[in-house]
Design a protein around this motif. Structure first.
Motif, PDB file in Angstrom:
ATOM      1  N   ILE A  12       0.848  -1.191   0.000  1.00 35.01           N
ATOM      2  CA  ILE A  12       0.000   0.000   0.000  1.00 35.01           C
ATOM      3  C   ILE A  12       0.890   1.249   0.000  1.00 35.01           C
ATOM      4  O   ILE A  12       1.805   1.364   0.822  1.00 35.01           O
ATOM      5  CB  ILE A  12      -0.952   0.015   1.207  1.00 35.01           C
ATOM      6  CG1 ILE A  12      -1.930  -1.159   1.102  1.00 35.01           C
ATOM      7  CG2 ILE A  12      -1.707   1.348   1.288  1.00 35.01           C
ATOM      8  CD1 ILE A  12      -2.881  -1.292   2.262  1.00 35.01           C
ATOM      9  N   LYS A  13       0.631   2.135  -0.947  1.00 37.17           N
ATOM     10  CA  LYS A  13       1.364   3.394  -1.026  1.00 37.17           C
ATOM     11  C   LYS A  13       0.387   4.532  -0.799  1.00 37.17           C
ATOM     12  O   LYS A  13      -0.760   4.485  -1.255  1.00 37.17           O
ATOM     13  CB  LYS A  13       2.036   3.550  -2.391  1.00 37.17           C
ATOM     14  CG  LYS A  13       3.153   2.569  -2.606  1.00 37.17           C
ATOM     15  CD  LYS A  13       3.869   2.840  -3.898  1.00 37.17           C
ATOM     16  CE  LYS A  13       5.066   1.910  -4.024  1.00 37.17           C
ATOM     17  NZ  LYS A  13       5.807   2.158  -5.254  1.00 37.17           N
ATOM     18  N   HIS A  14       0.880   5.575  -0.118  1.00 31.74           N
ATOM     19  CA  HIS A  14       0.050   6.732   0.200  1.00 31.74           C
ATOM     20  C   HIS A  14       0.438   7.910  -0.697  1.00 31.74           C
ATOM     21  O   HIS A  14       1.623   8.167  -0.909  1.00 31.74           O
ATOM     22  CB  HIS A  14       0.221   7.114   1.669  1.00 31.74           C
ATOM     23  CG  HIS A  14      -0.648   8.253   2.075  1.00 31.74           C
ATOM     24  ND1 HIS A  14      -1.975   8.077   2.376  1.00 31.74           N
ATOM     25  CD2 HIS A  14      -0.401   9.569   2.193  1.00 31.74           C
ATOM     26  CE1 HIS A  14      -2.490   9.255   2.667  1.00 31.74           C
ATOM     27  NE2 HIS A  14      -1.550  10.179   2.575  1.00 31.74           N
ATOM     28  N   ASP A  37      -4.843   6.152  -0.666  1.00 33.07           N
ATOM     29  CA  ASP A  37      -4.071   4.935  -0.429  1.00 33.07           C
ATOM     30  C   ASP A  37      -4.291   4.011  -1.613  1.00 33.07           C
ATOM     31  O   ASP A  37      -5.432   3.693  -1.965  1.00 33.07           O
ATOM     32  CB  ASP A  37      -4.522   4.247   0.863  1.00 33.07           C
ATOM     33  CG  ASP A  37      -4.081   5.029   2.088  1.00 33.07           C
ATOM     34  OD1 ASP A  37      -2.950   5.540   2.076  1.00 33.07           O
ATOM     35  OD2 ASP A  37      -4.870   5.129   3.044  1.00 33.07           O
ATOM     36  N   GLU A  40      -3.308   0.329  -3.237  1.00 32.72           N
ATOM     37  CA  GLU A  40      -2.706  -0.980  -3.080  1.00 32.72           C
ATOM     38  C   GLU A  40      -2.249  -1.437  -4.453  1.00 32.72           C
ATOM     39  O   GLU A  40      -3.046  -1.469  -5.399  1.00 32.72           O
ATOM     40  CB  GLU A  40      -3.718  -1.973  -2.489  1.00 32.72           C
ATOM     41  CG  GLU A  40      -3.123  -3.333  -2.234  1.00 32.72           C
ATOM     42  CD  GLU A  40      -4.129  -4.294  -1.611  1.00 32.72           C
ATOM     43  OE1 GLU A  40      -5.252  -3.869  -1.295  1.00 32.72           O
ATOM     44  OE2 GLU A  40      -3.781  -5.470  -1.463  1.00 32.72           O
TER      45      GLU A  40
END
Length: 117
Positions: free
Chosen positions: A2-4, A17, A19
């Motif tokens: 998961i990257k924000h 967010d 994924e």
């Protein structure tokens, strides 16, 4: 994984967010418009930025002329382009939006003056 992301495309500034797995987006949470998804896809594939900086100028009131790219450039090319820009020295007078460098680093993007001096 998961990257924000904080979307900068519109004033809502969505906190997104994403994924991702093997470079593909599995799910997105937090985007309030379709542009948020476009932003995340672009950030994952090839982040782009408008570069703003200065170049040396002779014969003007100030020693540095503010400039920027006329289109976004790949973020990974910013260090290379900054090395090229650091070597530039121009003479006054310069009109705002004058092209200072055409096709910087083969990107088909120009460096333009953002002020008349």
């Amino acid at each position: 994984m998961i990257k924000h992301f904080t979307c900068v495309i519109c004033p809502m500034g969505c906190e997104i967010d994403a994924e991702e797995e093997k470079g593909k987006i599995i799910s997105l949470k937090g985007n309030k418009c379709a542009r948020g998804k476009e932003f995340v896809v672009q950030e994952l594939e090839e982040p782009l930025r408008v570069l703003t900086t200065t170049v040396r100028i002779e014969g003007a009131e100030f020693n540095m002329l503010p400039v920027r790219t006329d289109k976004p450039i790949p973020k990974r090319l910013i260090p290379v382009i900054m090395e090229d820009i650091a070597k530039i020295e121009i003479n006054a007078p310069v009109k705002m939006y004058k092209v200072i460098v055409k096709n910087i680093a083969g990107t088909k993007v120009n460096i333009i003056a953002t002020r008349s001096m």
